[in-house]
Design a protein around this motif. Structure first.
Motif, mmCIF file in Angstrom:
data_model
loop_
_atom_site.group_PDB
_atom_site.id
_atom_site.type_symbol
_atom_site.label_atom_id
_atom_site.label_comp_id
_atom_site.label_asym_id
_atom_site.label_seq_id
_atom_site.Cartn_x
_atom_site.Cartn_y
_atom_site.Cartn_z
ATOM 1 N N ASP A 50 0.846 -1.197 0.000
ATOM 2 C CA ASP A 50 0.000 0.000 0.000
ATOM 3 C C ASP A 50 0.881 1.246 0.000
ATOM 4 O O ASP A 50 0.603 2.228 -0.691
ATOM 5 N N TYR A 51 1.938 1.208 0.786
ATOM 6 C CA TYR A 51 2.921 2.300 0.864
ATOM 7 C C TYR A 51 3.450 2.620 -0.538
ATOM 8 O O TYR A 51 3.463 3.773 -0.961
ATOM 9 N N LEU A 52 3.890 1.574 -1.242
ATOM 10 C CA LEU A 52 4.466 1.761 -2.573
ATOM 11 C C LEU A 52 3.440 2.341 -3.537
ATOM 12 O O LEU A 52 3.737 3.265 -4.301
ATOM 13 N N SER A 53 2.207 1.808 -3.502
ATOM 14 C CA SER A 53 1.160 2.278 -4.419
ATOM 15 C C SER A 53 0.807 3.739 -4.146
ATOM 16 O O SER A 53 0.680 4.540 -5.077
ATOM 17 N N LEU A 54 0.646 4.098 -2.881
ATOM 18 C CA LEU A 54 0.284 5.471 -2.523
ATOM 19 C C LEU A 54 1.420 6.448 -2.824
ATOM 20 O O LEU A 54 1.196 7.551 -3.308
ATOM 21 N N GLU A 55 2.646 6.038 -2.568
ATOM 22 C CA GLU A 55 3.794 6.914 -2.827
ATOM 23 C C GLU A 55 3.975 7.148 -4.324
ATOM 24 O O GLU A 55 4.392 8.223 -4.749
ATOM 25 N N ASP A 56 3.626 6.149 -5.146
ATOM 26 C CA ASP A 56 3.743 6.288 -6.603
ATOM 27 C C ASP A 56 2.829 7.378 -7.161
ATOM 28 O O ASP A 56 3.069 7.891 -8.247
ATOM 29 N N THR A 57 1.769 7.735 -6.431
ATOM 30 C CA THR A 57 0.860 8.780 -6.917
ATOM 31 C C THR A 57 1.508 10.165 -6.854
ATOM 32 O O THR A 57 1.074 11.082 -7.533
ATOM 33 N N LYS A 58 2.532 10.317 -5.990
ATOM 34 C CA LYS A 58 3.212 11.601 -5.785
ATOM 35 C C LYS A 58 2.244 12.691 -5.320
ATOM 36 O O LYS A 58 2.472 13.878 -5.541
ATOM 37 N N LYS A 59 1.156 12.301 -4.650
ATOM 38 C CA LYS A 59 0.156 13.259 -4.166
ATOM 39 C C LYS A 59 0.244 13.474 -2.655
ATOM 40 O O LYS A 59 -0.322 14.424 -2.137
ATOM 41 N N PHE A 76 -7.192 2.611 4.808
ATOM 42 C CA PHE A 76 -7.481 1.184 4.758
ATOM 43 C C PHE A 76 -8.368 0.875 3.567
ATOM 44 O O PHE A 76 -9.076 1.752 3.056
ATOM 45 N N ASN A 77 -8.348 -0.377 3.128
ATOM 46 C CA ASN A 77 -9.180 -0.772 2.002
ATOM 47 C C ASN A 77 -10.651 -0.491 2.304
ATOM 48 O O ASN A 77 -11.096 -0.662 3.446
ATOM 49 N N PRO A 78 -11.416 -0.034 1.312
ATOM 50 C CA PRO A 78 -12.830 0.291 1.529
ATOM 51 C C PRO A 78 -13.702 -0.970 1.598
ATOM 52 O O PRO A 78 -14.560 -1.217 0.752
ATOM 53 N N THR A 79 -13.453 -1.771 2.625
ATOM 54 C CA THR A 79 -14.215 -2.993 2.874
ATOM 55 C C THR A 79 -14.812 -2.883 4.273
ATOM 56 O O THR A 79 -14.464 -1.987 5.042
ATOM 57 N N SER A 80 -15.697 -3.805 4.619
ATOM 58 C CA SER A 80 -16.297 -3.772 5.964
ATOM 59 C C SER A 80 -15.212 -3.944 7.028
ATOM 60 O O SER A 80 -15.253 -3.302 8.077
ATOM 61 N N GLY A 97 -12.862 7.432 -4.007
ATOM 62 C CA GLY A 97 -12.477 7.191 -5.392
ATOM 63 C C GLY A 97 -12.143 5.721 -5.559
ATOM 64 O O GLY A 97 -12.152 5.176 -6.649
ATOM 65 N N LEU A 98 -11.856 5.064 -4.426
ATOM 66 C CA LEU A 98 -11.609 3.620 -4.437
ATOM 67 C C LEU A 98 -12.950 2.901 -4.402
ATOM 68 O O LEU A 98 -13.807 3.244 -3.590
ATOM 69 N N PRO A 99 -13.148 1.906 -5.248
ATOM 70 C CA PRO A 99 -14.417 1.178 -5.218
ATOM 71 C C PRO A 99 -14.559 0.380 -3.930
ATOM 72 O O PRO A 99 -13.571 -0.149 -3.416
ATOM 73 N N THR A 100 -15.779 0.295 -3.405
ATOM 74 C CA THR A 100 -16.023 -0.509 -2.218
ATOM 75 C C THR A 100 -15.643 -1.954 -2.504
ATOM 76 O O THR A 100 -16.017 -2.511 -3.538
ATOM 77 N N GLU A 111 -3.565 -1.661 -3.050
ATOM 78 C CA GLU A 111 -2.408 -2.196 -3.770
ATOM 79 C C GLU A 111 -2.651 -2.299 -5.275
ATOM 80 O O GLU A 111 -1.746 -2.108 -6.076
ATOM 81 N N PHE A 112 -3.914 -2.589 -5.684
ATOM 82 C CA PHE A 112 -4.202 -2.852 -7.087
ATOM 83 C C PHE A 112 -4.868 -1.675 -7.804
ATOM 84 O O PHE A 112 -5.198 -1.773 -8.978
ATOM 85 N N ALA A 113 -5.065 -0.559 -7.099
ATOM 86 C CA ALA A 113 -5.683 0.610 -7.726
ATOM 87 C C ALA A 113 -4.658 1.336 -8.587
ATOM 88 O O ALA A 113 -3.465 1.341 -8.287
ATOM 89 N N ASP A 114 -5.138 1.980 -9.665
ATOM 90 C CA ASP A 114 -4.219 2.727 -10.518
ATOM 91 C C ASP A 114 -3.890 4.082 -9.875
ATOM 92 O O ASP A 114 -4.565 4.537 -8.946
ATOM 93 N N ASP A 115 -2.828 4.734 -10.381
ATOM 94 C CA ASP A 115 -2.343 5.987 -9.797
ATOM 95 C C ASP A 115 -3.412 7.074 -9.777
ATOM 96 O O ASP A 115 -3.533 7.828 -8.827
ATOM 97 N N GLU A 116 -4.203 7.175 -10.852
ATOM 98 C CA GLU A 116 -5.222 8.220 -10.938
ATOM 99 C C GLU A 116 -6.298 8.034 -9.873
ATOM 100 O O GLU A 116 -6.716 8.982 -9.204
#
Length: 200
Positions: free
Chosen positions: A91-100, A147-151, A177-180, A185-190
Motif C-alpha cells: 500500500d505504501y508503494l502504491s500510494l507513494e507512486d501517486t506523488k500526491k 485502509f481498504n474500503p471494505t467492511s 475514489g476507491l471502489p467498495t 495495492e491494485f488501484a491505478d495511480d489516478e
C-alpha cells in the motif's frame, strides 16, 4: 518418492511463503533446478542480500540507511505532522507512486479477520503514540486512515479513530475514489490520487 535433501529443503522453505502450497513449491523447486547454475547463483545472492534490509523504527518500512530511519522519515521536506496509517508495504508503494501525498507513513500491519490488532501491532501503535507525544507536542496535524474500503477496513478505521482522536487535530479517510471492496495495492495511480485528494 524421496527427493534429494537440498531439493526437499527448498520445497519446505518455499511452502512457508504466502499463497504457496506444497504442490506449487515442488513446481517452483523443479523450475529452479532447470535454470543454469549462473542464474541460480544470482537468485541465491539476491535472496541473501535481503539479510541487510532494516525496518524503519518510525514507520516500519524497509531501508538500508546507516541510521534507523527510512528515506521518507528522515526527509525534512516531508510534513512530519501528517501521518498516513496503512496496512501493508505494498500500500505504501502504491500510494507513494501517486506523488500526491507529502506527509509520512505508518505501517500497522495486515488486519486480522477479527478486525482487532495483534499484540505486535499494539506495540507498533504505542510507538506511533510515543512519536506524536515526543516529536509533535502531543498532536499530529492530521492522521489519515488509509485502509481498504471494505467492511473490515471500515471496522479497523473506526477502532483506530477512537484510539488516535486525542492525538490529532484531524482524522481523515481516503476519499471513495476507491471502489467498495477494492484494494489499495491494485488501484491505478489516478484512482489513488483522487482518493488522496478527496480524503475526508
Amino acid at each position: 518418492m524421496k527427493l534429494p535433501p537440498p531439493v526437499q529443503r527448498v520445497i519446505e522453505e518455499l511452502s512457508k511463503l504466502p499463497s504457496i502450497g506444497p504442490r506449487q513449491a515442488i513446481r517452483l523447486a523443479f523450475y529452479m533446478i532447470g535454470q543454469n547454475k549462473g542464474d541460480l547463483k544470482t537468485f541465491a545472492q539476491a535472496v541473501d542480500g535481503l539479510t541487510s534490509i532494516k525496518t524503519c523504527e518510525q514507520c516500519f518500512f524497509i531501508h538500508q540507511n546507516p541510521d534507523n530511519l527510512c528515506d521518507i522519515c528522515r526527509n525534512p521536506q516531508r510534513k512530519q505532522g501528517v501521518i498516513m496509517v496503512i496496512e501493508k508495504e505494498t500500500d505504501y508503494l502504491s500510494l507513494e507512486d501517486t506523488k500526491k501525498f507529502t506527509g509520512r507513513y505508518f505501517i500497522i500491519g495486515p488486519i486480522a479477520k477479527t478486525g482487532f490488532l495483534e499484540p505486535w501491532q499494539k506495540l507498533r501503535l504505542q510507538s506511533l503514540t510515543s512519536f506524536i507525544k515526543k516529536s509533535l507536542n502531543g498532536q499530529a496535524d492530521e492522521i489519515v486512515l488509509a485502509f481498504n474500503p471494505t467492511s473490515l477496513g471500515d471496522f479497523q478505521a473506526s477502532l483506530l479513530t477512537k484510539e488516535l482522536s486525542p492525538l490529532a487535530k484531524k482524522i481523515s479517510r481516503l476519499g471513495r475514489g476507491l471502489p467498495t471492496g477494492g484494494e489499495i495495492e491494485f488501484a491505478d495511480d489516478e484512482t489513488l490520487g483522487s482518493a488522496l485528494e478527496r480524503r475526508s
